[in-house]
Design a protein around this motif. Structure first.
Motif, short mmCIF file in Angstrom:
data_model
loop_
_atom_site.label_atom_id
_atom_site.label_comp_id
_atom_site.label_asym_id
_atom_site.label_seq_id
_atom_site.Cartn_x
_atom_site.Cartn_y
_atom_site.Cartn_z
N PHE A 1 0.81 -1.22 0.00
CA PHE A 1 0.00 0.00 0.00
C PHE A 1 0.85 1.27 0.00
N LEU A 2 2.17 1.12 0.00
CA LEU A 2 3.04 2.29 -0.05
C LEU A 2 2.86 3.03 -1.38
N GLN A 3 2.90 4.34 -1.34
CA GLN A 3 2.77 5.12 -2.56
C GLN A 3 3.52 6.44 -2.41
N ALA A 4 3.82 7.04 -3.56
CA ALA A 4 4.53 8.31 -3.56
C ALA A 4 3.76 9.34 -2.75
N GLY A 5 4.48 10.08 -1.93
CA GLY A 5 3.85 11.08 -1.07
C GLY A 5 3.70 10.63 0.36
N ASP A 6 3.76 9.32 0.61
CA ASP A 6 3.64 8.82 1.97
C ASP A 6 4.86 9.21 2.80
N GLN A 7 4.61 9.59 4.03
CA GLN A 7 5.68 9.82 4.99
C GLN A 7 5.97 8.51 5.71
N VAL A 8 7.22 8.08 5.71
CA VAL A 8 7.58 6.80 6.31
C VAL A 8 8.76 6.95 7.25
N ARG A 9 8.81 6.05 8.23
CA ARG A 9 9.97 5.92 9.11
C ARG A 9 10.58 4.56 8.84
N VAL A 10 11.89 4.52 8.57
CA VAL A 10 12.56 3.28 8.16
C VAL A 10 13.76 3.03 9.05
N GLN A 11 13.86 1.82 9.56
CA GLN A 11 15.06 1.38 10.27
C GLN A 11 15.83 0.45 9.35
N TYR A 12 17.16 0.59 9.31
CA TYR A 12 17.97 -0.20 8.40
C TYR A 12 19.41 -0.21 8.87
N VAL A 13 20.20 -1.14 8.32
CA VAL A 13 21.64 -1.16 8.57
C VAL A 13 22.31 -0.35 7.47
N ASP A 14 22.95 0.72 7.85
CA ASP A 14 23.56 1.60 6.87
C ASP A 14 24.97 1.12 6.54
N THR A 15 25.23 0.88 5.26
CA THR A 15 26.56 0.51 4.78
C THR A 15 26.86 1.36 3.56
N GLU A 16 27.93 1.04 2.88
CA GLU A 16 28.28 1.78 1.67
C GLU A 16 27.45 1.33 0.47
N GLU A 17 26.61 0.34 0.65
CA GLU A 17 25.78 -0.15 -0.44
C GLU A 17 24.65 0.83 -0.75
N LEU A 18 24.31 0.94 -2.03
CA LEU A 18 23.24 1.85 -2.46
C LEU A 18 21.87 1.29 -2.10
N VAL A 19 21.68 -0.01 -2.32
CA VAL A 19 20.39 -0.66 -2.04
C VAL A 19 20.45 -1.29 -0.66
N VAL A 20 19.53 -0.92 0.22
CA VAL A 20 19.51 -1.44 1.58
C VAL A 20 18.14 -2.03 1.89
N THR A 21 18.14 -3.07 2.69
CA THR A 21 16.90 -3.72 3.11
C THR A 21 16.42 -3.12 4.42
N ALA A 22 15.17 -2.73 4.46
CA ALA A 22 14.60 -2.15 5.68
C ALA A 22 14.33 -3.26 6.69
N SER A 23 14.75 -3.04 7.93
CA SER A 23 14.46 -4.01 8.99
C SER A 23 13.12 -3.71 9.64
N LYS A 24 12.67 -2.45 9.55
CA LYS A 24 11.36 -2.07 10.08
C LYS A 24 10.86 -0.86 9.32
N VAL A 25 9.57 -0.87 8.95
CA VAL A 25 8.96 0.25 8.22
C VAL A 25 7.67 0.66 8.92
#
Length: 231
Positions: free
Chosen positions: A200-224
């Motif tokens: 149900f995510l769509q452009a314009g939605d405000q989201v909070r995302v938890q993730y492991v930040d690395t030098e990689e461009l694509v990251v997997t969200a651990s919590k949304v």
């Protein structure tokens, strides 16, 4: 001596970057109860050249062998009665890691598991390869209390912002959702099986995302959390 894996073939075909095939197997001590890796070998499938890798670098690190990796997988899937087979040793995120296919009683592939050779308790699995790797990366950072770091700069982070682009890709019975945010260069990814409201995510939605930040461009969200709909 070559490690006895008990389940599946005791040699695995592996390929280098040029597509050359070799047969891989790992080695343990003469003590049949040992679960320690003392080395591994590659046999060139074309020439038959045998190369053994061992010595101080491998034997002093206290790595678990392929049999120990399979045992960890089997315990994880004890209820389903699925088993690990044909473990292969890789360097994943700078850590010696066993890549283990998980199969059911009919030999059908069910999931993919990644078992840390230094600590087999660090085990990630998923039916989707990218998700298994993302889960493993998160475990390396959180389980190791920052001591095991995929890129040398990994941190647990949280970001809040507005979605500007979103895409949906079906992966069998699951749905992979990717999106861009107005305040980050990262591409965020999550599976619907992990976050039921992902579709149900769509452009314009405000989201909070938890993730492991690395030098990689694509990251997997651990919590949304979708703040727009409070879900």
């Amino acid at each position: 001596m070559p490690t006895t894996w008990e389940e599946g073939d005791e040699v695995v075909a592996v390929f280098d970057q040029e597509g050359n095939m070799s047969w891989f197997t790992d080695h343990t001590t003469l003590d049949e109860t040992s679960k320690s890796l003392v080395g591994y070998s590659l046999i060139n499938a074309r020439s038959g050249k045998f190369t053994y890798y061992g010595g101080q670098t491998v034997s002093s690190s206290g790595l678990a062998n392929g049999s120990a990796a399979i045992n960890s997988v089997n315990k994880t899937f004890l209820k389903d009665q699925w088993t690990g087979a044909s473990p292969t040793l890789y360097n994943i995120y700078g850590e010696e890691t066993w890549f283990v296919p998980v199969t059911d009683g009919n030999g059908l592939l069910r999931e993919l598991a990644l078992v840390n050779a230094k600590n087999p308790q660090i085990l990630a699995h998923h039916k989707n390869k990218a998700s298994a790797f993302a889960s493993y990366k998160n475990l390396l950072v959180s389980f190791g209390s920052g001591q095991m770091d995929p890129t040398g700069s990994a941190q647990q982070k949280e970001i809040q912002g507005r979605i500007v682009r979103v895409s949906f890709v079906s992966e069998g019975a699951d749905l992979r959702v990717k999106w861009m945010m107005d305040n980050s260069d990262k591409v965020f990814v999550v599976l619907e099986s992990q976050y039921p409201y992902a579709g149900f995510l769509q452009a314009g939605d405000q989201v909070r995302v938890q993730y492991v930040d690395t030098e990689e461009l694509v990251v997997t969200a651990s919590k949304v959390t979708n703040l727009t709909v409070n879900k």
